[in-house]
Scaffold this motif. Structure first.
Motif, PDB file in Angstrom:
ATOM      1  N   ASN A 261       2.896   2.555   8.787  1.00 15.58           N
ATOM      2  CA  ASN A 261       2.004   2.664   7.612  1.00 15.58           C
ATOM      3  C   ASN A 261       1.200   4.103   7.694  1.00 15.58           C
ATOM      4  O   ASN A 261       1.050   4.850   6.846  1.00 15.58           O
ATOM      5  CB  ASN A 261       0.797   1.684   7.719  1.00 15.58           C
ATOM      6  CG  ASN A 261      -0.073   1.385   6.506  1.00 15.58           C
ATOM      7  OD1 ASN A 261       0.645   1.203   5.277  1.00 15.58           O
ATOM      8  ND2 ASN A 261      -1.298   1.340   6.290  1.00 15.58           N
TER       9      ASN A 261
ATOM     10  N   LEU B 157      -6.277   7.002   8.634  1.00 17.42           N
ATOM     11  CA  LEU B 157      -6.578   5.559   7.793  1.00 17.42           C
ATOM     12  C   LEU B 157      -5.640   4.751   7.757  1.00 17.42           C
ATOM     13  O   LEU B 157      -5.945   3.386   7.609  1.00 17.42           O
ATOM     14  CB  LEU B 157      -7.126   6.161   6.445  1.00 17.42           C
ATOM     15  CG  LEU B 157      -7.739   5.395   5.451  1.00 17.42           C
ATOM     16  CD1 LEU B 157      -9.183   4.551   5.993  1.00 17.42           C
ATOM     17  CD2 LEU B 157      -7.877   6.023   4.056  1.00 17.42           C
TER      18      LEU B 157
ATOM     19  N   CYS C 225      -7.280  -3.115  11.384  1.00 17.97           N
ATOM     20  CA  CYS C 225      -8.559  -3.961  10.950  1.00 17.97           C
ATOM     21  C   CYS C 225      -7.804  -5.178  10.513  1.00 17.97           C
ATOM     22  O   CYS C 225      -8.408  -6.205  11.071  1.00 17.97           O
ATOM     23  CB  CYS C 225      -9.015  -3.158   9.884  1.00 17.97           C
ATOM     24  SG  CYS C 225     -10.361  -1.785  10.392  1.00 17.97           S
TER      25      CYS C 225
ATOM     26  N   VAL D 152      -6.299   0.659   8.774  1.00 19.92           N
ATOM     27  CA  VAL D 152      -6.140  -0.424   7.933  1.00 19.92           C
ATOM     28  C   VAL D 152      -5.330  -1.709   8.642  1.00 19.92           C
ATOM     29  O   VAL D 152      -5.832  -2.753   8.531  1.00 19.92           O
ATOM     30  CB  VAL D 152      -5.542  -0.166   6.683  1.00 19.92           C
ATOM     31  CG1 VAL D 152      -5.123  -1.350   5.614  1.00 19.92           C
ATOM     32  CG2 VAL D 152      -6.545   0.806   5.557  1.00 19.92           C
TER      33      VAL D 152
ATOM     34  N   SER E 136       0.770  -1.247   0.071  1.00 15.58           N
ATOM     35  CA  SER E 136       0.096  -0.116   0.022  1.00 15.58           C
ATOM     36  C   SER E 136       0.770   1.325   0.156  1.00 15.58           C
ATOM     37  O   SER E 136       0.517   2.214  -0.692  1.00 15.58           O
ATOM     38  CB  SER E 136      -0.907   0.058   1.217  1.00 15.58           C
ATOM     39  OG  SER E 136      -0.324   0.127   2.292  1.00 15.58           O
TER      40      SER E 136
ATOM     41  N   TRP F 128       1.500   6.691   4.860  1.00 15.69           N
ATOM     42  CA  TRP F 128       0.578   7.277   4.192  1.00 15.69           C
ATOM     43  C   TRP F 128       0.247   8.733   4.336  1.00 15.69           C
ATOM     44  O   TRP F 128      -0.162   9.518   3.650  1.00 15.69           O
ATOM     45  CB  TRP F 128      -0.806   6.640   4.730  1.00 15.69           C
ATOM     46  CG  TRP F 128      -1.135   5.262   4.334  1.00 15.69           C
ATOM     47  CD1 TRP F 128      -0.097   4.513   3.735  1.00 15.69           C
ATOM     48  CD2 TRP F 128      -2.225   4.574   4.145  1.00 15.69           C
ATOM     49  NE1 TRP F 128      -0.748   3.079   3.210  1.00 15.69           N
ATOM     50  CE2 TRP F 128      -1.862   3.264   3.331  1.00 15.69           C
ATOM     51  CE3 TRP F 128      -3.474   4.949   3.945  1.00 15.69           C
ATOM     52  CZ2 TRP F 128      -3.050   2.427   3.111  1.00 15.69           C
ATOM     53  CZ3 TRP F 128      -4.607   4.140   3.828  1.00 15.69           C
ATOM     54  CH2 TRP F 128      -4.298   2.915   3.119  1.00 15.69           C
TER      55      TRP F 128
END
Length: 258
Positions: free
Chosen positions: A121, A164, A171, A168, A57, A125
């Motif tokens: 992450n 976010l 989750c 991710v 990602s 991001w």
């Protein structure tokens, strides 16, 4: 045993593909294999999926170009191709947590692995997506607008992306490792906290330079063919060091709270 060998072959293939796609340098590819090896050692394919989710990602966002982002990359020391320092700064602590989980089977190290990936992450991001903002960010030390890509600067888009990014990973960790709702929130909050720490370090102690030729403020020690002048921070505290320290802060905070 044969299954383990196949998994390590899979890691090698993924690393080779990452190098071929110019997402990794040679040193980055070697470091990535090491991180993948220790991740699988402790957490198997589930851990590898979490690690892959971060890497794929983040690499995806790194490859998306825009006029704003191209200008932001002039500020940064390195581009989207990760070397061993970037790989270890973002994945080294996660690999260590996985290895410790293998040795102890203590759930604390499982959560530590997830927190490290969530923090990495979240920060990546925020940087990659935030640099595409149409509005210049605020530098948190002066609250003045600065160029996109400046360490220590925040924007609504970047902050939303950071939250976010942590969400991710939280989750995926929740579903793969059958965690509780409380542990999900634990990973989410601490992952985002890692990004906040990164921003604070970037604003107050990360090294910043200015080009003596064009006057651009940058993280590069050489610009326009000449050495740049240090204008803020500590020389050895570059972006990789700050990334490592922010992940370490999130991990240590999680250990203390747990």
């Amino acid at each position: 045993m044969n299954g383990d060998i196949l998994i390590y072959i899979l890691i090698a293939v993924m690393v080779i593909l990452g190098y071929s796609a110019r997402l990794l340098t040679v040193s980055g590819a070697i470091a990535a294999f090491g991180v993948g090896f220790f991740t699988v050692l402790g957490l198997g394919l589930k851990g590898l999926f979490i690690l892959g989710l971060f890497f794929v990602s983040s690499s995806f966002w790194s490859k998306i170009k825009s006029a704003n982002k191209s200008k932001a990359e002039e500020i940064l020391v390195k581009g989207s191709r990760r070397d061993w320092q970037q790989v270890m700064a973002n994945g080294g602590l996660a690999a260590l947590s996985s290895a410790l989980y293998f040795a102890t089977e203590d759930k604390l190290f499982l959560l530590g692995f997830c927190i490290c990936n969530a923090a990495a992450n979240s920060d990546t991001w925020a940087s990659e997506i935030g640099s595409m903002s149409k509005v210049k960010p605020f530098f948190i030390k002066t609250f003045k607008r600065v160029e996109r890509g400046t360490s220590g600067a925040v924007s609504l888009l970047g902050t939303s992306a950071a939250l976010l990014g942590s969400f991710v990973i939280a989750c995926a960790s929740y579903y793969l490792f059958h965690l509780t709702e409380g542990e999900f929130l634990f990973i989410l909050i601490l992952g985002f906290t890692g990004n906040v720490v990164d921003t604070l370090l970037g604003a107050f102690i990360q090294a910043g330079y200015q080009c003596s030729v064009c006057g651009m403020k940058t993280e590069k020690t050489v610009h326009c063919g000449r050495k740049t002048n240090l204008i803020k921070g500590i020389p050895f505290l570059n972006n990789d060091t700050v990334n490592f320290l922010s992940g370490l802060s999130a991990l240590l905070l999680g250990t203390l709270i747990q």
